[in-house]
Design a protein around this motif. Structure first.
Motif, PDB file in Angstrom:
ATOM      1  N   PHE A  11       0.828  -1.210   0.000  1.00 44.22           N
ATOM      2  CA  PHE A  11       0.000   0.000   0.000  1.00 44.22           C
ATOM      3  C   PHE A  11       0.859   1.256   0.000  1.00 44.22           C
ATOM      4  O   PHE A  11       0.646   2.178  -0.800  1.00 44.22           O
ATOM      5  CB  PHE A  11      -0.925   0.002   1.222  1.00 44.22           C
ATOM      6  N   VAL A  12       1.842   1.298   0.900  1.00 46.27           N
ATOM      7  CA  VAL A  12       2.704   2.475   1.024  1.00 46.27           C
ATOM      8  C   VAL A  12       3.477   2.727  -0.268  1.00 46.27           C
ATOM      9  O   VAL A  12       3.530   3.849  -0.770  1.00 46.27           O
ATOM     10  CB  VAL A  12       3.678   2.319   2.210  1.00 46.27           C
ATOM     11  N   GLN A  13       4.086   1.663  -0.810  1.00 43.61           N
ATOM     12  CA  GLN A  13       4.851   1.805  -2.049  1.00 43.61           C
ATOM     13  C   GLN A  13       3.952   2.258  -3.197  1.00 43.61           C
ATOM     14  O   GLN A  13       4.283   3.183  -3.936  1.00 43.61           O
ATOM     15  CB  GLN A  13       5.529   0.489  -2.415  1.00 43.61           C
ATOM     16  N   GLY A  14       2.817   1.610  -3.344  1.00 41.20           N
ATOM     17  CA  GLY A  14       1.935   1.917  -4.465  1.00 41.20           C
ATOM     18  C   GLY A  14       1.372   3.318  -4.420  1.00 41.20           C
ATOM     19  O   GLY A  14       1.390   4.046  -5.422  1.00 41.20           O
ATOM     20  N   ILE A  15       0.909   3.736  -3.251  1.00 45.45           N
ATOM     21  CA  ILE A  15       0.221   5.022  -3.163  1.00 45.45           C
ATOM     22  C   ILE A  15       1.184   6.192  -3.193  1.00 45.45           C
ATOM     23  O   ILE A  15       0.807   7.319  -3.529  1.00 45.45           O
ATOM     24  CB  ILE A  15      -0.653   5.081  -1.882  1.00 45.45           C
ATOM     25  N   THR A  16       2.465   5.961  -2.839  1.00 44.50           N
ATOM     26  CA  THR A  16       3.428   7.078  -2.784  1.00 44.50           C
ATOM     27  C   THR A  16       4.399   7.119  -3.952  1.00 44.50           C
ATOM     28  O   THR A  16       5.090   8.122  -4.131  1.00 44.50           O
ATOM     29  CB  THR A  16       4.257   7.020  -1.482  1.00 44.50           C
ATOM     30  N   GLU A  17       4.471   6.062  -4.751  1.00 41.66           N
ATOM     31  CA  GLU A  17       5.477   5.989  -5.812  1.00 41.66           C
ATOM     32  C   GLU A  17       5.396   7.153  -6.792  1.00 41.66           C
ATOM     33  O   GLU A  17       6.420   7.728  -7.186  1.00 41.66           O
ATOM     34  CB  GLU A  17       5.357   4.668  -6.572  1.00 41.66           C
ATOM     35  N   PHE A  18       4.198   7.519  -7.209  1.00 41.18           N
ATOM     36  CA  PHE A  18       4.074   8.535  -8.242  1.00 41.18           C
ATOM     37  C   PHE A  18       3.580   9.875  -7.721  1.00 41.18           C
ATOM     38  O   PHE A  18       3.400  10.809  -8.493  1.00 41.18           O
ATOM     39  CB  PHE A  18       3.163   8.018  -9.359  1.00 41.18           C
ATOM     40  N   LEU A  19       3.374   9.972  -6.412  1.00 40.84           N
ATOM     41  CA  LEU A  19       3.047  11.261  -5.813  1.00 40.84           C
ATOM     42  C   LEU A  19       4.362  11.953  -5.445  1.00 40.84           C
ATOM     43  O   LEU A  19       5.351  11.292  -5.125  1.00 40.84           O
ATOM     44  CB  LEU A  19       2.183  11.081  -4.560  1.00 40.84           C
ATOM     45  N   PRO A  20       4.408  13.281  -5.473  1.00 38.93           N
ATOM     46  CA  PRO A  20       5.670  14.000  -5.196  1.00 38.93           C
ATOM     47  C   PRO A  20       5.990  14.085  -3.702  1.00 38.93           C
ATOM     48  O   PRO A  20       6.198  15.173  -3.146  1.00 38.93           O
ATOM     49  CB  PRO A  20       5.395  15.390  -5.796  1.00 38.93           C
ATOM     50  N   ILE A  21       6.020  12.901  -3.040  1.00 39.33           N
ATOM     51  CA  ILE A  21       6.261  12.883  -1.597  1.00 39.33           C
ATOM     52  C   ILE A  21       7.293  11.832  -1.199  1.00 39.33           C
ATOM     53  O   ILE A  21       7.477  11.566  -0.017  1.00 39.33           O
ATOM     54  CB  ILE A  21       4.946  12.628  -0.821  1.00 39.33           C
ATOM     55  N   SER A  22       7.964  11.218  -2.156  1.00 39.04           N
ATOM     56  CA  SER A  22       9.049  10.249  -1.954  1.00 39.04           C
ATOM     57  C   SER A  22       8.580   8.911  -1.401  1.00 39.04           C
ATOM     58  O   SER A  22       8.354   8.767  -0.191  1.00 39.04           O
ATOM     59  CB  SER A  22      10.136  10.816  -1.038  1.00 39.04           C
ATOM     60  N   SER A  23       8.468   7.940  -2.271  1.00 37.65           N
ATOM     61  CA  SER A  23       8.094   6.585  -1.843  1.00 37.65           C
ATOM     62  C   SER A  23       9.202   5.952  -1.010  1.00 37.65           C
ATOM     63  O   SER A  23       8.934   5.225  -0.052  1.00 37.65           O
ATOM     64  CB  SER A  23       7.796   5.704  -3.067  1.00 37.65           C
ATOM     65  N   THR A  24      10.471   6.248  -1.355  1.00 42.72           N
ATOM     66  CA  THR A  24      11.592   5.677  -0.597  1.00 42.72           C
ATOM     67  C   THR A  24      11.540   6.115   0.856  1.00 42.72           C
ATOM     68  O   THR A  24      11.735   5.301   1.770  1.00 42.72           O
ATOM     69  CB  THR A  24      12.938   6.118  -1.212  1.00 42.72           C
ATOM     70  N   ALA A  25      11.276   7.398   1.086  1.00 42.46           N
ATOM     71  CA  ALA A  25      11.175   7.903   2.455  1.00 42.46           C
ATOM     72  C   ALA A  25      10.063   7.200   3.209  1.00 42.46           C
ATOM     73  O   ALA A  25      10.230   6.807   4.374  1.00 42.46           O
ATOM     74  CB  ALA A  25      10.922   9.413   2.438  1.00 42.46           C
ATOM     75  N   HIS A  26       8.933   7.002   2.559  1.00 43.85           N
ATOM     76  CA  HIS A  26       7.792   6.381   3.226  1.00 43.85           C
ATOM     77  C   HIS A  26       8.032   4.898   3.491  1.00 43.85           C
ATOM     78  O   HIS A  26       7.554   4.356   4.495  1.00 43.85           O
ATOM     79  CB  HIS A  26       6.513   6.597   2.416  1.00 43.85           C
ATOM     80  N   ILE A  27       8.761   4.243   2.603  1.00 43.60           N
ATOM     81  CA  ILE A  27       9.108   2.838   2.845  1.00 43.60           C
ATOM     82  C   ILE A  27      10.049   2.733   4.041  1.00 43.60           C
ATOM     83  O   ILE A  27       9.895   1.850   4.906  1.00 43.60           O
ATOM     84  CB  ILE A  27       9.759   2.216   1.592  1.00 43.60           C
TER      85      ILE A  27
END
Length: 277
Positions: A11-27
């Protein structure tokens, strides 16, 4: 990894990957909150592949148009394929710039960059640039027909800084495109399509994990399947939502989120780790 953890990471990876909020940071934040550490890069790359599959399927018509136009222009020099040819060429140029500089930068990077203080700083920087591009840069009107080699170079260079956790890849390329004077539709389209070769190229980092079987052994086949499906589904939803959101809303809302996330990471997540230590 449990099924619930796999679902959360997907969920975290999918929802944040293409938003300008950094998926890596959220992972990384999710790992800290769950007390889970990934075995190497394999699982992260595996999740990224699910996101890329969503991009490929969603933009399949655009991809076919660019690839077909690129090949036809080379073979026949037909004027109707000129825009697609150069659009594809710009993606290649930006990818090469990011790839070469990314490899160089990764040699200077360490695990210390995945700490809460650094992630908080990077998120704040992302938020700051989102505000700058929204408030102080005039809305561009240039489309894919008006793109130049300079646009590709700028976007490729800016995308390189996304190797740092907390700096959004999609955010950096979107900001660079808008700064160069592209309209939102063109900047978003270029950012999305550019993610395909960039992320596919990063899978080289995880070849060892895939071929050795260590990824399956550490995570579990069931958890991998759940995480992949969850990432694909929420990546698809994230793509749709972002495109619709940018048609009627402003990047300032993502900036506010980045600042809020930075505050949480620095003052709460970082302090909780200090207390545990």
């Amino acid at each position: 990894m449990s099924i619930i953890e796999a679902l959360i990471f997907g969920f975290v990876q999918g929802i944040t990957e293409f938003l300008p909020i950094s998926s890596t940071a959220h992972i990384v934040i999710t790992q800290i909150l769950l007390g889970y550490t990934f075995p190497g890069f394999g699982f992260e790359i595996f999740l990224h592949l699910a996101s890329i599959l969503a991009i490929i399927l969603y933009f399949r018509n655009d991809l076919i148009e660019v690839i077909r136009g690129f090949i036809n222009y080379i073979l026949h020099r037909s004027s109707e394929n000129r825009t697609s040819f150069y659009f594809g060429l710009y993606i290649i140029i930006a990818t090469l710039i990011t790839g070469v500089l990314g490899i160089i930068l990764e040699g200077f990077m360490g695990e210390g960059l995945k700490t809460p203080p650094f992630i908080a700083l990077a998120l704040a920087v992302t938020g700051l640039f989102l505000i700058i591009i929204e408030r102080f840069v005039r809305q561009g009107t240039r489309t894919d027909k008006d793109m130049t080699f300079l646009d590709a170079i700028i976007i490729g260079l800016v995308q390189t800084i996304a190797v740092f956790p907390g700096i959004s890849r999609s955010g950096s390329t979107l900001i660079a495109g808008l700064f160069a004077g592209l309209n939102k539709e063109t900047a978003v389209r270029f950012s999305f399509l550019l993610s395909i070769p960039v992320i596919l190229g990063s899978t080289v980092l995880a070849i060892g994990d895939f071929t050795s079987g260590s990824l399956v052994a550490e995570v579990g086949i069931a958890s991998l399947i759940v995480a992949f499906i969850a990432t694909f589904v929420f990546s698809w939803l994230g793509i749709i939502w972002l495109i619709e959101f940018l048609k009627r809303s402003k990047l300032i809302y993502f900036a506010v989120y980045c600042f809020a996330a930075a505050i949480f990471v620095f003052f709460f997540l970082n302090n909780s780790l200090i207390v545990e230590l």
